[in-house]
Design an enzyme around this catalytic site. Structure first.
Site, PDB file in Angstrom:
ATOM      1  N   SER A  64       0.836  -1.250  -0.066  1.00 13.41           N
ATOM      2  CA  SER A  64       0.171  -0.143  -0.134  1.00 13.41           C
ATOM      3  C   SER A  64       0.808   1.138   0.021  1.00 13.41           C
ATOM      4  O   SER A  64       0.599   2.130  -0.653  1.00 13.41           O
ATOM      5  CB  SER A  64      -0.637  -0.047   1.175  1.00 13.41           C
ATOM      6  OG  SER A  64      -1.883  -1.043   1.210  1.00 13.41           O
ATOM      7  N   ALA A 158      -4.997  -0.242  -2.555  1.00 15.74           N
ATOM      8  CA  ALA A 158      -4.199   0.142  -1.264  1.00 15.74           C
ATOM      9  C   ALA A 158      -4.967   0.502  -0.119  1.00 15.74           C
ATOM     10  O   ALA A 158      -6.219   1.020  -0.146  1.00 15.74           O
ATOM     11  CB  ALA A 158      -3.548   1.463  -1.889  1.00 15.74           C
ATOM     12  N   LYS A 159      -4.532  -0.059   1.056  1.00 16.99           N
ATOM     13  CA  LYS A 159      -5.516   0.116   2.190  1.00 16.99           C
ATOM     14  C   LYS A 159      -4.883   1.425   2.612  1.00 16.99           C
ATOM     15  O   LYS A 159      -3.953   1.368   3.670  1.00 16.99           O
ATOM     16  CB  LYS A 159      -5.217  -1.075   3.258  1.00 16.99           C
ATOM     17  CG  LYS A 159      -6.287  -1.224   4.249  1.00 16.99           C
ATOM     18  CD  LYS A 159      -6.118  -2.353   5.210  1.00 16.99           C
ATOM     19  CE  LYS A 159      -7.047  -2.491   6.320  1.00 16.99           C
ATOM     20  NZ  LYS A 159      -8.575  -2.507   5.966  1.00 16.99           N
ATOM     21  N   ALA A 160      -5.453   2.420   2.256  1.00 16.88           N
ATOM     22  CA  ALA A 160      -5.117   3.992   2.604  1.00 16.88           C
ATOM     23  C   ALA A 160      -6.169   4.471   3.735  1.00 16.88           C
ATOM     24  O   ALA A 160      -7.532   4.284   3.299  1.00 16.88           O
ATOM     25  CB  ALA A 160      -4.711   4.756   1.538  1.00 16.88           C
ATOM     26  N   TYR A 164     -11.075   5.369   3.449  1.00 16.29           N
ATOM     27  CA  TYR A 164     -12.156   5.097   4.295  1.00 16.29           C
ATOM     28  C   TYR A 164     -13.017   6.193   4.742  1.00 16.29           C
ATOM     29  O   TYR A 164     -13.877   6.178   5.516  1.00 16.29           O
ATOM     30  CB  TYR A 164     -11.326   4.525   5.689  1.00 16.29           C
ATOM     31  CG  TYR A 164     -11.061   3.082   5.223  1.00 16.29           C
ATOM     32  CD1 TYR A 164     -11.922   2.131   5.744  1.00 16.29           C
ATOM     33  CD2 TYR A 164      -9.785   2.705   4.496  1.00 16.29           C
ATOM     34  CE1 TYR A 164     -11.727   0.770   5.489  1.00 16.29           C
ATOM     35  CE2 TYR A 164      -9.400   1.444   4.242  1.00 16.29           C
ATOM     36  CZ  TYR A 164     -10.103   0.311   4.617  1.00 16.29           C
ATOM     37  OH  TYR A 164     -10.026  -0.942   4.356  1.00 16.29           O
TER      38      TYR A 164
END
Length: 306
Positions: A64, A158-160, A164
């Site tokens: 990420s 990508a866990k950005a 969220y």
């Protein structure tokens, strides 16, 4: 619900007091959401505390960061040791683990590359994300009016932290309308994922989940459940899924490190199957919890003991 504070947090390689883990209000991340993070769990298994798929989560954190040109100054191995050290010093056997890397304080413009990268690991006790009865009774969800971002707008794989904000909108909408969670459609109007979970459907004994081109996170619990399902002899298909297929499915469930494997009993007030956890969902759930609690042999090497 407030966090259940522990004693120490790993902050740029040092274990410091929880209350001292602070940043400047003009840090880049505060103004532009420039962070990448992970969520994983440590389980108090029958053979002692073990982190589930630790290395895979740390690799995804680095992946990420790569997308956003963030050079985390620690190797995957160092991050894994940081997780273990943080769990050990807090003397906690079962916990949620939150590693995060973000752009810190230096200058305040959209261009981010002159800001330092800060890396933090925190742990705390956290029960079932969607409620203690969710694993057995299932939950009621709605289809969000908000859509997942198109792949050429924000990188969904990508866990950005910035992604969220989209999840927050859908979660707030669901909660205010009396639902436990929501499912979002993607830019094309097909099923994507929940606000913080991947989604699966079961039709005539076959398991389906949206493919990675459907604006979804490459979930590690998602991958775990697909592997378990195939081990049990089920056929698993990753494909485009239309909204109405959710309503007509025999069973539907969410997966995620926080949600684990949570059945869905209704969507938009339409009952799914018999309106409770289905038989295949239970088989998958039982197999998952047997592995994470070390009640069966860990054939895939997913448990990392502390």
């Amino acid at each position: 619900m407030a966090l259940d504070e522990t004693e120490k947090i790993w902050f740029n390689g040092e274990l410091i007091d929880w209350k001292d883990a602070q940043i400047h209000v003009l840090s880049h991340v505060v103004h532009y959401g420039s962070s990448v993070f992970e969520g994983l769990r440590c389980y108090d298994t029958e053979s002692g505390p073990a982190v589930f798929r630790l290395k895979d989560h740390m690799k995804r954190l680095k992946d990420s960061a790569k997308v956003y040109r963030m050079d985390i100054p620690y190797t995957i191995e160092q991050l894994c040791e940081g997780v273990k050290d943080t769990i050990n010093i807090n003397k906690i056997k079962s916990c949620y683990v939150r590693p995060i890397a973000f752009r810190g304080y230096n200058e305040l413009g959209v261009y981010p590359l002159n800001c330092p990268i800060e890396t933090v690991i925190a742990v705390w006790a956290w029960g079932q994300y969607l409620g203690e009865d969710a694993l057995e009774q299932g939950i009621d969800i709605c289809t969000s009016t908000w859509r997942k971002m198109a792949p050429d707008t924000m990188p969904n794989m990508a866990k950005a932290g910035s992604n969220y904000m989209n999840s927050q909108l859908s979660k707030m909408e669901a909660t205010m309308n009396g639902y436990k969670e929501s499912v979002l459609l993607n830019y094309a109007g097909n099923v994507a994922e929940g606000s913080g979970e991947n989604i699966f459907l079961i039709e005539d004994g076959k398991i389906y989940t949206p493919d990675l081109g459907s604006s979804v996170l490459r979930g590690i619990t998602r991958d775990t459940v697909m592997t378990i399902a195939e081990d049990l002899g089920y056929e698993v298909s990753q494909e485009i899924i239309s909204r109405e297929r959710m309503y007509l499915a025999d069973e539907v469930f969410f997966t995620g490190s926080a949600a684990e494997l949570s059945p869905i009993r209704s969507i938009d007030q339409i009952q799914i199957g018999k309106g409770k956890r289905g038989p295949i969902t239970k088989k998958l759930q039982d197999a998952l919890f047997d592995i994470i609690n070390n009640r069966v042999e860990d054939e895939h090497g997913w448990l990392d003991f502390i």
